[in-house]
Design a protein around this motif. Structure first.
Motif, PDB file in Angstrom:
ATOM      1  N   PRO B 119     -14.908  -6.214  -2.104  1.00 26.99           N
ATOM      2  CA  PRO B 119     -13.539  -6.302  -1.580  1.00 26.99           C
ATOM      3  C   PRO B 119     -12.480  -6.388  -2.670  1.00 26.99           C
ATOM      4  O   PRO B 119     -11.350  -5.916  -2.469  1.00 26.99           O
ATOM      5  CB  PRO B 119     -13.552  -7.585  -0.734  1.00 26.99           C
ATOM      6  N   ASP B 120     -12.817  -6.947  -3.831  1.00 31.04           N
ATOM      7  CA  ASP B 120     -11.833  -7.030  -4.920  1.00 31.04           C
ATOM      8  C   ASP B 120     -11.554  -5.636  -5.473  1.00 31.04           C
ATOM      9  O   ASP B 120     -10.392  -5.259  -5.702  1.00 31.04           O
ATOM     10  CB  ASP B 120     -12.326  -7.975  -6.019  1.00 31.04           C
ATOM     11  N   ALA B 123      -9.541  -3.698  -2.881  1.00 34.93           N
ATOM     12  CA  ALA B 123      -8.151  -4.190  -2.830  1.00 34.93           C
ATOM     13  C   ALA B 123      -7.354  -3.647  -4.019  1.00 34.93           C
ATOM     14  O   ALA B 123      -6.186  -3.275  -3.885  1.00 34.93           O
ATOM     15  CB  ALA B 123      -8.125  -5.713  -2.819  1.00 34.93           C
ATOM     16  N   ASP B 124      -7.994  -3.573  -5.182  1.00 32.78           N
ATOM     17  CA  ASP B 124      -7.302  -3.038  -6.370  1.00 32.78           C
ATOM     18  C   ASP B 124      -6.922  -1.573  -6.171  1.00 32.78           C
ATOM     19  O   ASP B 124      -5.817  -1.159  -6.528  1.00 32.78           O
ATOM     20  CB  ASP B 124      -8.205  -3.159  -7.608  1.00 32.78           C
ATOM     21  N   GLY B 127      -4.267  -1.321  -3.662  1.00 29.39           N
ATOM     22  CA  GLY B 127      -3.037  -1.853  -4.257  1.00 29.39           C
ATOM     23  C   GLY B 127      -2.236  -0.785  -4.985  1.00 29.39           C
ATOM     24  O   GLY B 127      -1.005  -0.807  -4.986  1.00 29.39           O
TER      25      GLY B 127
END
Lengths: 480, 445
Positions: B119-120, B123-124, B127
């Motif tokens: 998920p990180d 998300a990046d 983003g």
């Protein structure tokens, strides 16, 4: 189940979730199918749980088919972690519209448990239908199926709700596909694309007239092979109930989903032409058009006690006397249009998907016309029956539908059969051309069991009640 | 679930059954998806699904059951249900013995980088799109997803095969007040998804599509980008090349083997082993999957066949079957439309008056036998005049015969892409220039 729920909620709270809920679902399905006397019997159990949390104002969701205290803890921690990463781009924290907490049990009613009916009886029924359909050699494929589905769900939230629900539904249907070597046609009963579904027990299947309609279905499939192609041009049309159900679904149901309106579905299924400035102002249809959203209606596929936000089922006008009145909303987005309460439309496909706004049952209220009177009043009109194809633009304006059959009407009678009929139009013009709707006697709840939306993709099911209705001056036929 | 665990479960279940013949299919699937809209992350989700299916054969009778629970009680329950269903079924004369082990080509496999993308990471990537939209005062929506699937099939004829695959997809829509642009890429390897390129393409299309003009529906030369072409291949896969449909004369290509059905520029194959595909090296019965030429330089070769249809039609099975009792036939799952020589720019320069289409939306079939389909343009539709993109136009509905469209292909793009449509994907296709493409009506935006 309470224990597993408590683990999820306690774990979420210790990780500073401002809200958390868990849905544990046990889903059982039995499909008895037959094609050309070849049976295909399948039973499935799909069990699992999904945890939603709000951390730092953002949603996180994780799910698993492995049900155990350790896995519930692990999955909840994953949901928290996911929410933390998602919150990096929140410009506004999620605020849920208020709803009381409920501790309740709710179930859809049925008389005869469809899972208790002997398989021999089900196979026998399909065999009987199959042999009637294939009596004519021009029927190259006869397909039939019987469906039983039950979902046992436990919902618990950090707000104190603990709701147990059992939803039971059945479905049945068949089709005859005919061919003369160059043309292929199809007729179905009670509706197309597999089956008609309702929340009820096997008693519904016994009363559905399946065997009684098999001969007619077969004969019409064969008759279509020698019928001319439906002519093109503007015509008055009468749309029968199951096709009208899909019209409601595509042109009113989907554009009423508030998440679509706000752009959350923009990358996939699209948006809506019913922008918030039109709420209460848009003349969506003629004065006789009343469309009601209702998750309390008997036999509805989207009939429940509570949605997947734990909001009680409701009934309200979406379109009232032609005027567009209300969206389908959930707790997260109701506030975006200054509504204080969710309209109870948050639903997920099974345990593994996050709940999102889905249609609930949406029905066109019956009118005043008798069916024979309407046919008598519609000389030269085309009666369109049963959906065969559908397509609509991403804002839900331009649509095109194809039906299995159309009949030209004269003196109240179906005088000429056409194959491959289609009609197209634009939503608001179309619904404003509706000038007659049949009465309650001809109103029927039609199930749509395969509505797709969302990324990752989800399937939802809902019912659209409709009686045959007339629309004036509609563009019929394919413009080529 | 790893291969060892899958083998253990298969062995247990096949050991419990009293059926004369049986088969187990296991699918273990993990997906993470981050979804965004209104310039923020709206949903971030993860799912893990283990599914075990069991088919029992008692003579010529067959029944199946499946579960997502891996405990012995649940697994024994599906054995019992499948055997009960088989006993209630009427005999099926068309059933064939379960497939034995064969030699198989190696599939593309799963990529560790995609398996580890969490998920990180998602998300990046997301983003980047959100920041870019905010900077230009656009509104963005889309997804970034990563998934890993592991499949195993085992039966009482000694078959045990497994396959792992991975997929990453980034899909971005950028919107202004009156326009939208879209771009998407999929790859087995998340590291090969060009996030910046996707974002800038979507943005450029959105900005170029502002103030779209009306245009009269009619017949036009079109330049279809790959994501629009994938809508044509989708229905060819479902309805055109299914061996059962060919045999039953329900396909538009029935009886056309060896005949000219398309422009000589068109060569269409099914190839699970193409570098841009990641198909299984075997089908759902365990038959080895072959590379099949469907259309060779405009001539129809043949479709794909499961064992049952191959027997009826006196053909060789091609390894595209479904689990028994299969009444639906066979479907090409990894189609590749072979590239040509033209760049997109060259195609546009060749058009005197025509339409450039980024994507089709909600395409559906009107006449399955003739393969007439309809749908809408979306997310970037432009008028081309005298070799140049002139201005954006409002979206149009097309109503078109797919076989006729393939006959009217006049240029084929040189760059391939793994592209999808609303109802299905995974087609490796180039751009196409097609003359006399029919648009039947328009819409308001």
């Amino acid at each position: 189940m309470q224990k597993l729920c408590d683990i999820a909620l306690a774990t979420a709270k210790t990780r500073r979730a401002s809200y958390a809920d868990i849905r544990i679902i046990f889903n059982t399905v039995q499909d008895v199918c037959m094609k050309n006397a070849r049976p295909d019997i399948n039973y499935s159990e799909t069990n699992g749980f999904g945890v939603r949390v709000i951390v730092n104002g953002a949603w996180g969701f994780s799910s698993s088919s492995r049900i155990s205290p350790a896995q519930v803890r692990k999955t909840t921690l994953e949901a928290v972690q996911i929410a933390r990463h998602a919150s990096k781009f929140q410009d506004k924290k999620i605020k849920l519209a208020a709803e009381p907490a409920y501790v309740d049990f709710w179930a859809t009613p049925y008389i005869e448990d469809p899972f208790d009916v002997d398989l021999d009886e089900k196979v026998g029924l399909l065999s009987e239908i199959d042999s009637i359909l294939r009596k004519n050699k021009k029927v190259i494929n006869a397909s039939g199926n019987l469906h039983a589905w039950q979902e046992h769900q436990w919902f618990a939230s950090t707000e104190g709700s603990f709701i147990e629900q059992i939803l039971t539904r059945v479905g049945a249907g068949y089709s005859a596909e005919s061919s003369n070597g160059t043309i292929v046609q199809e007729r179905s009963f009670p509706c197309s694309f597999g089956r008609q579904c309702v929340t009820a027990g096997y008693e519904y299947i016994r009363s559905a007239g399946l065997v009684e309609n098999a001969e007619r279905t077969r004969d019409e499939a064969v008759a279509l092979l020698s019928a001319p192609v439906c002519p093109s041009g503007p015509r008055d049309i009468i749309i029968e109930g199951s096709q009208l159900a899909l019209q409601i679904h595509e042109s009113c149901g989907h554009p009423s989903e508030l998440d679509r309106v706000l752009g959350h579905e923009a990358n996939y299924a699209g948006r809506s032409f019913i922008t918030p400035d039109k709420l209460g102002k848009l003349k969506y249809g003629s004065d006789i058009v009343n469309i009601v959203a209702d998750s309390t209606m008997p036999m509805g596929l989207a009939t429940f006690g509570y949605d997947d936000d734990g909001v009680r089922a409701q009934r309200y006008f979406v379109v009232e006397k032609g005027l567009y009145k209300n969206y389908l909303t959930n707790r997260e987005l109701a506030g975006e249009i200054n509504e204080k309460r969710s309209r109870g439309c948050n639903r997920a496909h099974g345990y593994s998907r996050i709940p999102m706004i889905r249609m609930i049952n949406m029905s066109l209220l019956p009118g005043t016309w008798g069916y024979d009177d309407l046919l008598n009043d519609s000389d030269g009109a085309l009666l369109m029956e049963m959906n065969k194809s559908w397509s609509i633009d991403q804002m839900r304006v331009n649509f095109q539908f194809g039906c299995e059959a159309a009949w030209e009407l004269k003196n109240g009678k179906k005088v000429k059969l056409y194959r491959d009929p289609t009609y197209q139009g634009k939503t608001v013009e179309f619904w404003n051309s509706c000038d007659a709707i049949c009465n309650q006697k001809y109103w029927h709840p039609w199930g749509v069991a395969n509505c797709g939306k969302g990324q990752p993709s989800q399937t939802a099911e809902m019912t659209h009640g409709a009686a045959p209705a007339r629309f004036r001056d509609v563009e019929v036929g394919i413009a080529q | 679930m790893n291969q060892k665990k899958m083998k253990e479960i298969c062995g247990k279940i096949l050991g419990w059954t009293s059926a004369g013949a049986a088969e187990v299919r296991i699918a273990s699937y993990q997906e993470g998806l981050t979804r965004f809209g209104e310039n923020k992350i709206t949903q971030s989700v993860q799912e893990l699904i283990d599914s075990v299916s069991f088919t029992a054969r008692i003579g010529k009778r067959i029944g199946s059951a499946e579960t997502t629970s891996l405990d012995d009680t649940s697994l024994k329950r599906i054995v019992e249900h499948a055997e009960t269903s088989a006993k209630a079924a009427v005999p099926d004369k068309e059933l064939l013995p379960f497939v034995r082990m064969h030699k198989y080509n190696t599939g593309q496999g799963s990529v560790k980088r995609t398996e580890k993308a969490g998920p990180d990471f998602r998300a990046d990537q997301v983003g980047k799109a959100i920041r870019a939209a905010r900077k230009k005062r656009l509104t963005t929506a889309g997804v970034y997803s990563t998934s890993v699937a592991r499949i195993a099939i085992a039966n009482t004829s000694g078959l045990f095969v497994t396959h792992a695959s991975s997929n990453a997809t980034m899909s971005v829509t950028m919107m202004t007040k009156d326009s939208a642009g879209w771009a998407s890429e999929s790859n087995r390897d998340a590291a090969k998804i060009p996030a910046d390129g996707i974002i800038s393409t979507a943005m450029d299309k959105a900005l170029m599509s502002r103030k779209p003009k009306d245009i009269k529906p009619g017949t036009y030369t079109v330049v279809l980008e790959p994501d629009a072409v994938s809508n044509l291949t989708l229905f060819l896969a479902w309805l055109g090349f299914n061996g059962l449909a060919l045999y039953e004369k329900r396909s538009c290509y029935s009886g056309m083997q060896g005949k000219k059905v398309a422009s000589p520029m068109v060569t269409l194959v099914d190839d699970a082993f193409h570098p841009l595909q990641s198909g299984m090296p075997f089908d759902w019965e365990g038959m080895p999957r072959s590379r099949v030429t469907l259309i060779q330089k405009g001539k129809f070769t043949d479709g794909v066949y499961d064992r049952g249809t191959a027997k009826k039609a006196k053909k060789n099975p091609t390894g595209h079957g479904l689990p028994q009792p299969n009444t639906e036939g066979a479907f090409p799952r990894n189609m590749v439309l072979e590239p040509g020589n033209a760049s997109l720019e060259q195609m546009i320069e060749s058009v005197d008056r025509g339409i450039l289409v980024t994507q089709f939306h909600y395409t559906n079939v009107i006449n399955p036998k003739k393969l007439d389909i309809t749908g809408m343009t979306r997310n970037g539709t432009f008028l081309i005049e005298k070799g140049k993109v002139k201005h954006p136009i409002k979206n149009l509905r097309f109503t078109q015969s797919v076989p006729q469209a393939l006959k009217n292909v006049v240029m084929v793009g040189k760059d391939l892409k793994n592209a999808s449509s609303l109802f299905g994907g995974g087609f490796v296709v180039p751009a196409l220039m097609i003359k006399d493409f029919n648009f039947s009506s328009g819409t308001d935006f």
